[in-house]
Structure formats: C-alpha cells, structure tokens
Design a protein around this motif. Sequence first.
Motif, PDB file in Angstrom:
ATOM      1  N   VAL A   1       0.852  -1.186   0.000  1.00 38.22           N
ATOM      2  CA  VAL A   1       0.000   0.000   0.000  1.00 38.22           C
ATOM      3  C   VAL A   1       0.892   1.242   0.000  1.00 38.22           C
ATOM      4  CG1 VAL A   1      -1.721   1.302   1.283  1.00 38.22           C
ATOM      5  CG2 VAL A   1      -1.878  -1.191   1.164  1.00 38.22           C
ATOM      6  N   ARG A   2       0.582   2.170  -0.865  1.00 44.56           N
ATOM      7  CA  ARG A   2       1.408   3.364  -1.005  1.00 44.56           C
ATOM      8  C   ARG A   2       1.242   4.287   0.205  1.00 44.56           C
ATOM      9  NH1 ARG A   2       3.701   5.936  -5.476  1.00 44.56           N
ATOM     10  NH2 ARG A   2       2.695   4.438  -6.868  1.00 44.56           N
ATOM     11  N   ALA A   3       2.346   4.764   0.726  1.00 43.74           N
ATOM     12  CA  ALA A   3       2.305   5.695   1.853  1.00 43.74           C
ATOM     13  C   ALA A   3       1.810   7.057   1.375  1.00 43.74           C
ATOM     14  CB  ALA A   3       3.688   5.821   2.473  1.00 43.74           C
ATOM     15  N   PRO A   4       0.917   7.711   2.108  1.00 37.18           N
ATOM     16  CA  PRO A   4       0.446   9.037   1.700  1.00 37.18           C
ATOM     17  C   PRO A   4       1.538  10.085   1.866  1.00 37.18           C
ATOM     18  CG  PRO A   4      -0.434   8.462   3.849  1.00 37.18           C
ATOM     19  CD  PRO A   4       0.273   7.238   3.343  1.00 37.18           C
ATOM     20  N   THR A   5       1.528  11.059   0.983  1.00 39.12           N
ATOM     21  CA  THR A   5       2.479  12.166   1.066  1.00 39.12           C
ATOM     22  C   THR A   5       1.813  13.469   1.481  1.00 39.12           C
ATOM     23  OG1 THR A   5       2.237  12.796  -1.267  1.00 39.12           O
ATOM     24  CG2 THR A   5       3.878  11.097  -0.747  1.00 39.12           C
ATOM     25  N   THR A   6       0.477  13.459   1.633  1.00 39.51           N
ATOM     26  CA  THR A   6      -0.268  14.627   2.097  1.00 39.51           C
ATOM     27  C   THR A   6      -1.407  14.145   2.998  1.00 39.51           C
ATOM     28  OG1 THR A   6      -1.748  14.540   0.190  1.00 39.51           O
ATOM     29  CG2 THR A   6       0.176  15.956  -0.005  1.00 39.51           C
ATOM     30  N   GLY A   7      -2.055  15.096   3.665  1.00 41.74           N
ATOM     31  CA  GLY A   7      -3.227  14.768   4.470  1.00 41.74           C
ATOM     32  C   GLY A   7      -2.922  14.240   5.842  1.00 41.74           C
ATOM     33  N   LEU A   8      -1.709  14.478   6.334  1.00 43.01           N
ATOM     34  CA  LEU A   8      -1.321  14.038   7.677  1.00 43.01           C
ATOM     35  C   LEU A   8      -1.208  15.246   8.612  1.00 43.01           C
ATOM     36  CD1 LEU A   8       1.485  11.478   6.711  1.00 43.01           C
ATOM     37  CD2 LEU A   8      -0.959  11.055   6.992  1.00 43.01           C
ATOM     38  N   HIS A   9      -1.161  14.969   9.915  1.00 38.83           N
ATOM     39  CA  HIS A   9      -0.847  15.970  10.946  1.00 38.83           C
ATOM     40  C   HIS A   9      -1.891  17.074  11.081  1.00 38.83           C
ATOM     41  CE1 HIS A   9       2.963  13.917  11.216  1.00 38.83           C
ATOM     42  NE2 HIS A   9       3.223  14.177   9.949  1.00 38.83           N
ATOM     43  N   GLY A  10      -3.120  16.842  10.619  1.00 38.94           N
ATOM     44  CA  GLY A  10      -4.189  17.783  10.891  1.00 38.94           C
ATOM     45  C   GLY A  10      -4.252  18.998  10.003  1.00 38.94           C
TER      46      GLY A  10
ATOM     47  N   LYS B   1      -8.335  13.998   3.069  1.00 43.89           N
ATOM     48  CA  LYS B   1      -7.935  12.656   3.499  1.00 43.89           C
ATOM     49  C   LYS B   1      -6.509  12.416   3.035  1.00 43.89           C
ATOM     50  CE  LYS B   1      -9.800  10.362  -0.645  1.00 43.89           C
ATOM     51  NZ  LYS B   1      -8.483   9.962  -1.208  1.00 43.89           N
ATOM     52  N   PRO B   2      -5.780  11.513   3.705  1.00 37.11           N
ATOM     53  CA  PRO B   2      -4.419  11.214   3.258  1.00 37.11           C
ATOM     54  C   PRO B   2      -4.404  10.695   1.824  1.00 37.11           C
ATOM     55  CG  PRO B   2      -4.782  10.362   5.462  1.00 37.11           C
ATOM     56  CD  PRO B   2      -6.130  10.803   4.955  1.00 37.11           C
ATOM     57  N   ASP B   3      -3.442  11.166   1.040  1.00 37.43           N
ATOM     58  CA  ASP B   3      -3.340  10.760  -0.355  1.00 37.43           C
ATOM     59  C   ASP B   3      -1.900  10.930  -0.807  1.00 37.43           C
ATOM     60  OD1 ASP B   3      -4.170   9.831  -2.839  1.00 37.43           O
ATOM     61  OD2 ASP B   3      -5.928  11.134  -2.882  1.00 37.43           O
ATOM     62  N   CYS B   4      -1.625  10.492  -2.030  1.00 39.00           N
ATOM     63  CA  CYS B   4      -0.269  10.589  -2.582  1.00 39.00           C
ATOM     64  C   CYS B   4      -0.282  11.500  -3.794  1.00 39.00           C
ATOM     65  CB  CYS B   4       0.244   9.206  -2.973  1.00 39.00           C
ATOM     66  SG  CYS B   4       1.895   9.269  -3.729  1.00 39.00           S
ATOM     67  N   TYR B   5       0.527  12.563  -3.741  1.00 40.68           N
ATOM     68  CA  TYR B   5       0.711  13.451  -4.885  1.00 40.68           C
ATOM     69  C   TYR B   5       2.189  13.602  -5.264  1.00 40.68           C
ATOM     70  CZ  TYR B   5      -4.111  15.022  -4.046  1.00 40.68           C
ATOM     71  OH  TYR B   5      -5.469  15.077  -3.875  1.00 40.68           O
ATOM     72  N   ASP B   6       3.084  13.086  -4.450  1.00 39.15           N
ATOM     73  CA  ASP B   6       4.522  13.317  -4.611  1.00 39.15           C
ATOM     74  C   ASP B   6       5.210  12.009  -4.979  1.00 39.15           C
ATOM     75  OD1 ASP B   6       4.781  16.222  -3.131  1.00 39.15           O
ATOM     76  OD2 ASP B   6       3.304  14.937  -2.160  1.00 39.15           O
ATOM     77  N   TYR B   7       6.092  12.063  -5.984  1.00 40.76           N
ATOM     78  CA  TYR B   7       6.623  10.829  -6.565  1.00 40.76           C
ATOM     79  C   TYR B   7       8.095  10.963  -6.935  1.00 40.76           C
ATOM     80  CZ  TYR B   7       1.633   9.986  -7.488  1.00 40.76           C
ATOM     81  OH  TYR B   7       0.283   9.830  -7.373  1.00 40.76           O
ATOM     82  N   PHE B   8       8.709   9.799  -7.087  1.00 42.06           N
ATOM     83  CA  PHE B   8       9.941   9.639  -7.834  1.00 42.06           C
ATOM     84  C   PHE B   8       9.646   8.709  -9.003  1.00 42.06           C
ATOM     85  CE2 PHE B   8      12.268  11.085  -4.058  1.00 42.06           C
ATOM     86  CZ  PHE B   8      13.293  11.819  -4.646  1.00 42.06           C
ATOM     87  N   PHE B   9       9.942   9.159 -10.210  1.00 41.17           N
ATOM     88  CA  PHE B   9       9.895   8.325 -11.403  1.00 41.17           C
ATOM     89  C   PHE B   9      11.318   8.216 -11.943  1.00 41.17           C
ATOM     90  CE2 PHE B   9       5.754  10.626 -11.414  1.00 41.17           C
ATOM     91  CZ  PHE B   9       4.929   9.541 -11.188  1.00 41.17           C
ATOM     92  N   VAL B  10      11.707   7.028 -12.374  1.00 43.85           N
ATOM     93  CA  VAL B  10      13.054   6.814 -12.900  1.00 43.85           C
ATOM     94  C   VAL B  10      12.953   6.103 -14.241  1.00 43.85           C
ATOM     95  CG1 VAL B  10      14.097   6.723 -10.605  1.00 43.85           C
ATOM     96  CG2 VAL B  10      13.358   4.602 -11.700  1.00 43.85           C
ATOM     97  N   THR B  11      13.954   6.293 -15.079  1.00 46.29           N
ATOM     98  CA  THR B  11      14.001   5.551 -16.334  1.00 46.29           C
ATOM     99  C   THR B  11      14.275   4.072 -16.043  1.00 46.29           C
ATOM    100  OG1 THR B  11      16.300   6.310 -16.558  1.00 46.29           O
ATOM    101  CG2 THR B  11      14.623   7.444 -17.863  1.00 46.29           C
TER     102      THR B  11
ATOM    103  N   HIS C   1       2.974  18.674   3.056  1.00 47.01           N
ATOM    104  CA  HIS C   1       3.448  17.498   2.322  1.00 47.01           C
ATOM    105  C   HIS C   1       4.559  16.844   3.139  1.00 47.01           C
ATOM    106  CE1 HIS C   1       1.746  18.152  -1.876  1.00 47.01           C
ATOM    107  NE2 HIS C   1       1.403  19.265  -1.235  1.00 47.01           N
ATOM    108  N   GLN C   2       4.826  15.591   2.817  1.00 48.27           N
ATOM    109  CA  GLN C   2       5.896  14.851   3.506  1.00 48.27           C
ATOM    110  C   GLN C   2       7.105  14.694   2.575  1.00 48.27           C
ATOM    111  OE1 GLN C   2       3.341  15.138   6.261  1.00 48.27           O
ATOM    112  NE2 GLN C   2       5.288  14.140   6.756  1.00 48.27           N
TER     113      GLN C   2
END
Length: 284
Positions: free
Chosen positions: A227-236, A242-252, A273-274
């Motif tokens: 399960v993907r860890a959320p990068t937003t929606g934490l700490h109030g 709601k917690p969700d993921c918007y931040d990524y690393f993409f690699v070739t 954001h985290q």
Amino acid sequence: MRVVSWNIHWGCGKDGRIRIHAIIDVLRKLNPDIICLQEVAANHPELEGSATANQFKQLAGAFGGFHPVEHAPSEIYRNNVPRLFGNLILSKYRITQAHRHLLPWPADPDSPPGMPRGAIEVVLDTPGSKLRLVTTHLEYHSPLQRSAQVRRLRELHAEASARARIFAAHADMDAPYQLGERPASAIYCGDFNMAPGDADYGALLAPGLDGAPALVDAWTAQHPGRVRAPTTGLHGYPWPDKPDCYDYFFVTEDLARRVAAVEVQSETAASDHQPVVLDLVPGT
C-alpha cells in the motif's frame, strides 16, 4: 546516493507560522546528496505566515557545500521587487548543465486561474554515471493544464533521449554548444498533483515516446503490492480532506534496478506534504 523531494509549503506549519529552520533540520537529518524542493518563496508577504524572506537564499546558505539551481515560474514585481515562487535543487554532486523549463499554462475557463508552472532539469556527475534530474510542481486546480504539463514533460524526456543517441560533446566545440549532452537516464521527482489511479499518472508512465526509455514509478518498483504511503493529508492540515499521494519519484527503466529504497518520511509536520526519499546504488 540519496535524493530527497519535498513540497515545503514555504515552510508554513498548520499554525500559520513559517519555520524554515524546521525544514532545514529535517533535511539535515535525512542526510541527502541532492535536495529537490517545491513551493519555495521569496518576498511574498501576502502568503500565509508572511513569506517576506528570500527562502531560496536561506536554504542555499544552510547547505553551503551544495550547488543551488533555482527556478521561480511565478515572478511578480511589486515596486520593482520580485516576488518569487517555485522550485529549488541543491546538489553535492557536480552540476554540468541546468535547464529551466516553463510548462504549458493554457487558458481554462472551467478552473481558477492557477499559476505558471515549471521544471528544473540538471545534468549531474554522480558516482559511476552521469544522469539527468528533473524536479517539478504541476498544476493542482486545472486538469486541462496538468495534462498539458504531463505531455510537455514527456516531450522534453523524448527530446533529451534523442539527443543522447546522436550527440557527444568534444573539446573543440564552443562552450555553449556543449549543452546538448543530456543523458537519457533520468530521475523525475516532485509534487505532480495527481493520484496513482489518475489518467495523467498513466499517461506519464506510458511506453516511451519516440524511442525514449519509459519511466517507472520507483515506489511500485521497490514495493510491489505494498500500500502506497500518503504524502499529504497528515498531521491535521486542512488540505486535503484525506491522506493521499501526490509526490513521486519516477526513474528511467535502466535506473529502476539501482533503486535501493523509496520511503515517505511521515513523522515531520513542518509542511502539508511529507518528504520522499530515494536511495540509488552507484552506477557502473
């Protein structure tokens, strides 16, 4: 080799106070080789917390052994003073090139105005290999604009990959012409403002355009089935709802085998954001 990507929300905490020192403390504890930051501000008193300081200079000064490259796609002048908002890369490794790309910003009558968006691309001499690193912050409000920005990132990736196949710098070239040496191997990171199931996410990872190596989500490559860890929606924070993921690393694809770890640092509340951390083993 450790890379940290973080939308720092101009250092503004949920109490509305700006604490750039807290951002700096977290980054130092993570001990990165490369730092990629989004939502860095300068001379913006109207932002929450009054971001009057030049955070680009504050952050670069705090990491004196790092080379800074900044890009503020949003540059507004009031009384001849620039108010800046954008992205910053800090690198321990030697930077041989820097490219600042403005991304598309088409008019969208169905969305709030938004702001100009950009991407910083640098070419790095890293242990054992040379690679490109791109950090960006895509549009949040307008799906039309965000999709156009994803298409442009793919075009830039295809352009760099095509040049890598045909171009080699040599000593007889005048210096400006040597800028063409952009490796196909690349890391893309930042706040993409899209969830993993979104159409734009799928479009970015679609098979390579014009022979360019496809991009791989480093999280799914390293954590298949997890399960993907959320990068937003934490700490109030009030956003998002709601917690969700918007931040990524993409690699070739060629770098995917070098991914040793991808983790979200969920403990800090210094931003809405985290930080996301990517570890790569050296190339050969």
